[in-house]
Structures are given as structure tokens and as C-alpha cells.
Design an enzyme around this catalytic site. Sequence first.
Site, PDB file in Angstrom:
ATOM      1  N   ASP A 207     -49.668 -24.200   4.463  1.00  0.00           N
ATOM      2  CA  ASP A 207     -50.729 -25.120   4.873  1.00  0.00           C
ATOM      3  C   ASP A 207     -51.374 -25.768   3.639  1.00  0.00           C
ATOM      4  OD1 ASP A 207     -52.415 -26.010   7.157  1.00  0.00           O
ATOM      5  OD2 ASP A 207     -54.014 -25.048   6.009  1.00  0.00           O
TER       6      ASP A 207
ATOM      7  N   GLU B  67     -36.157 -12.412  -3.936  1.00  0.00           N
ATOM      8  CA  GLU B  67     -35.932 -10.962  -4.007  1.00  0.00           C
ATOM      9  C   GLU B  67     -35.432 -10.410  -2.675  1.00  0.00           C
ATOM     10  OE1 GLU B  67     -39.260  -8.594  -5.204  1.00  0.00           O
ATOM     11  OE2 GLU B  67     -39.733 -10.009  -6.818  1.00  0.00           O
TER      12      GLU B  67
HETATM   13  C1  GLC Z   1     -53.464 -28.434   7.855  1.00  0.00           C
HETATM   14  C2  GLC Z   1     -53.255 -28.036   9.288  1.00  0.00           C
HETATM   15  C3  GLC Z   1     -54.434 -28.495  10.079  1.00  0.00           C
HETATM   16  C4  GLC Z   1     -55.661 -27.784   9.556  1.00  0.00           C
HETATM   17  C5  GLC Z   1     -55.839 -28.040   8.070  1.00  0.00           C
HETATM   18  C6  GLC Z   1     -56.823 -27.078   7.466  1.00  0.00           C
HETATM   19  O1  GLC Z   1     -53.490 -29.819   7.690  1.00  0.00           O
HETATM   20  O2  GLC Z   1     -52.046 -28.538   9.755  1.00  0.00           O
HETATM   21  O3  GLC Z   1     -54.285 -28.251  11.448  1.00  0.00           O
HETATM   22  O4  GLC Z   1     -56.804 -28.233  10.235  1.00  0.00           O
HETATM   23  O5  GLC Z   1     -54.628 -27.847   7.364  1.00  0.00           O
HETATM   24  O6  GLC Z   1     -56.279 -25.789   7.414  1.00  0.00           O
END
Ligand code: GLC
Length: 563
Positions: A250, A291
Site C-alpha cells: 500500500d 529466502e
Molecule cells: C491506498 C489504498 C486506499 C487507502 C490508502 C491509504 O491508496 O488503496 O484504499 O485509502 O492507500 O491506506
Amino acid sequence: MFPHPSYPNDHRVVELVGTTQTSSQSSRFDIGGPGPWDSSVPKAKTPWWRDAVCYEIYIRSFADADGDGVGDMAGIERRLPYLADLGVDAIWITPFYPSPQKDHGYDVADYCDVETRFGTLADFDAMLARAHDLGIRVIIDVVPNHTSSEHPWFADALAAGPDSPERERFVFRDGKGVEGNEPPNNWLSIFGGAAWTREYDADARPAQWYLHMFDSTQPDLNWHNPAVGDDFEAILRFWLDRGVDGFRIDVAHGLFVPDDLADTLTGDETTIFHQPEVHEVYRRWRRVLEEYDGDRMAVAEAWTDSPETTASYIRPDELHQAFNFHWLLAEWSAEAFRGVVTRTLEAVGLVGGSATWVLSNHDVVRHVTRYGGGDLGRARGRAALLTMLALPGSSYLFQGEELGLEQVDVAPEHRQDPAYFRGGAVGRDGCRVPLPWGGSRPPYDFGPGAGQPWLPQPSDWTAQSVSAQSADPDSMLSFYQRALAARGEVAHGLDDSVHLLDSAPGTFAFRRGDDLVCVVNCGPEPAALPDEAGDVILASSPLVEPRALPPDTAAWFRARTPR
Ligand code: GLC
């Protein structure tokens, strides 16, 4: 469309790629050559993720086993056979960790457990085992940019006070101006408003500010602190030891912010993210992944202004993949498609990597709606799917696109997205409405409950449900099944070379490997087929004349003139 620069709008991308080649220039253009597109790369050695079709499961909205109106781990397990029948190679599950759900799981309070409303670690293990039995790999989301404000690390940081090692895990600063009443700099949250929130000391007096590039309940971690890197290595190992096949990272481009926290011209993340230090993190993660046996992988969510910047995340010692949001953002035009494909393949070729293709996810307006909605949007959606499945690399699908779902207009009183509350963006709830599995009224067998699930479903989704579409050979679902099966039979066996073909105005055509020709017609008229197109393998809409492709249609053909 989510309006922030992190999720840029179509036009920027189209302008950007429009410079590469226009339809009138479309000469034979060879992107093949040495490296990953060389046909001598033996298919048997290709790691699974390189040409996988991966299905995104937004856990809250996929399937609800316990009837509380929110999807869960047992719901996923129960519906895995559906995904096996659909023909996907892998699933990516959005965050299911303990979380107050302020950003629906992207606010993590414990990275090594399962949120009670989604189930238990045992439920996760059972789901994983069942997926593997069915030959489906499992990618999970890792959220390293920020925690939840309910994570114990943040509670400890607040309790420990200024200049403590606990605060060093996050980005705390004194404010500016009289009594520090102003935020430390001009940075803006991606969800709207200032990227800083002030905390209160033990005597309830306003004290320091902390950085959050998203919601105020999502404090940013300080990746300049080595302890943070060590913690995340342990988190990766926890899940790798349990058997996951990979990670979706993310906000992969956002972990580091400039150390001096200086004001920027616009205050938005475009000049704050993509700090060079982030690449060292992924080199470390790559070593960890290697790993383990079984080609474990990671895919970056990195919104970039160019395919070249996206490719910088997949250099040979870094991540395996990065989402190709330039494909998602391309408008419905042959020129835009040609531009994105060309630049993507060139960019990944330069780093010896492979491409990905994606049309929708849980952060953007569903592509059927973006492409015009209704029958037009669905026709274009089918055509765009067929086009991306013909290209080398892997494709990511978002749950519900196989049903042709459109963006739902969620009424203001039902909206849940923090981006709406902070910045007024309405795009994200509308793509997250729970799936219709069967029946004729909400919750359409989403779960055993009687009423509406956590986001209300439209009253006209009966014909969209999985059970309604399974019975119809002309449905979107049946088309997805056919397309994924055809990809397995045809495209998997081909080498990765792509040759652009001369084709009629408004069309984009290429040959993949020796045997496959794909043509998509984005123009308003039926278009003559290129000479190389032989027998039809699969078309997204029926070909009414033998040598013409209708508008809003793509088709695969056997190549007539193999090299
Ligand atoms: C990313 C995710 C989104 C979230 C953001 C903060 O863009 O896909 O859904 O709100 O990160 O974590």
C-alpha cells in the site's frame, strides 16, 4: 474518479502518452528484442506471477459468511470454487487485520492478526489452504506507510511525550506560529485538509502535531527510524511463514518524506513521495522474499506520472511488479491505448521487468462507468479486458468487474469513505458495494442476513448476480470465463514479443508472439482488419462482417503471417 494527484485524472496521462505515436504514424513497431521479451526465455522457468491473472478481493464486500452485512474470511473460503471456475491464478485480499476500520482496514492496529469481524488466524489459515488446494495463490496487503491511531505503537508514542524513542516511530513536530498553533508545514492530506493533527498533553493542553498523509486516524510511520524497517521485516516473515505467496504494498511510493519537512510548492504528495530512500526498503524486502521458496513476490501500489517512474520500482533487485495505473487511466481511444502499451513495454524492458495491466480497483470509479456506462460501457469493458489479456505480463481484476458492475451512486447518508468526509470525494464508496451472488433483492445472497449490507446495494441488481449470469452464455461473467480460458490456452504459450501492426484509423492492433493478433476498435465505425488477422479465436462482440470489427469491440485472431 478520485480527484487527488495521487490518483491522477485521464487527461494528464493521455497527453503524456499521446506523444509516443499517433494512429496515422502507426508503422510496424518492434518492441521485442533481448531481455524478458526474448522468446528464448523458457516458459517452464517463468515465475507464476509474471503472467498471472490476479483477482482483487475487497474483503468487506466480497462474501459474508456470518450474516453481519460485512464480508469475511470464511466468506472468501466458501466462494473460492467460484474463483477457480472463473479461471484466476491468484487473489489479492485487502487488509483484514485488527483495525477500527476508519479507512476500512487501511488503518492497521495489529499487523499480525485478523480483525474479529473478519474471523481469526485459523480462518485465514483455512482459507489459504483451500486456495492452495484449488491452485490459487494468495497475495495479502501490507500497509507500511502508516498505522492506525489505535496501534499500540501510536498509543505509546502519545504517552511517552516529545523527544522519546516511542515518538521517533512517527513524525511528531512542534507547530509554527504563536504557541505552535499552526501545522509544521503546508503539506496536504491525500484525503483533503492539512496533513497534520495536533495532539494534547497529559493536562489536555494542545501539544505537538503528527503527520498523516491520509486520515488523521492514520499516522505516518517514520521510515528514517531503523526500528520501523526491522518491524516490517518481521511482519513480512510472519505472513511468509504462514504461506502467503506475495504482498501488495500500500502507498509503496510514500514511505519516506523529505527529512527537512520543508514546505513544498503545492503541498500535495507529488513532490513529497517517491523519495530515493524507499528503493533501499524494497531491496531489503526482495532479499527477504528470495529466502523463501515458491517465487514469493510483491506488487507496488505506486501512483506515478510516467511508466518510467513506475518501472523504477521493479528494477531487478527490487519489487517484482507495480500496478500499471497508466493503463487504468487511459481514455477509450486507440491512440491512448497504443501510447500506454508502447511506453509501458519500453519502460519495463529497460529494467528487465514485466508489465501489469489493471482497469479497476477499490479506489477508482469502475471502468464500465468510466467508459460510458450501460451497454456501451460494458462493450468497451469486454474489449479492454481482451486487449490486456493479450499483452505480456499479468492482469489484475477487481471483484465485480466480471459481473459488469457499474459505479453505484451511494446516497450521502450511507457514505463511509474518509476521503468523502475530509475532501468531498465521492468516488470510492460507489465501487465498493457488496457483490450480488443470487436472489432478487438485497443482499442478493451476499450473506445470510436479510437486510442491506454495510453499503446498500441497488434494487436493480437481480440480473447482475453471479447466479443469474452463470446461466446466460452471453453474460459478462460467461465472457470473462471464456476470455480467461482462452488466455490460458493461447496467450500463456506465446513468447512475450509484441509487434504493433498497421491498422485502420481508430483501431489499435498488435501481434503477440508468433500466433496471436489482437485488434481493438475504439472508433465509431466498423473497421477493416489488418492483413495479419486470420481466424477469429474470440471476440468481445460478434463480428457482423467477416473482415470488419464493429465499434467498441476487440478480438483475438490467429496470426496469418507468422515470422
Ligand atoms: C491506498 C489504498 C486506499 C487507502 C490508502 C491509504 O491508496 O488503496 O484504499 O485509502 O492507500 O491506506
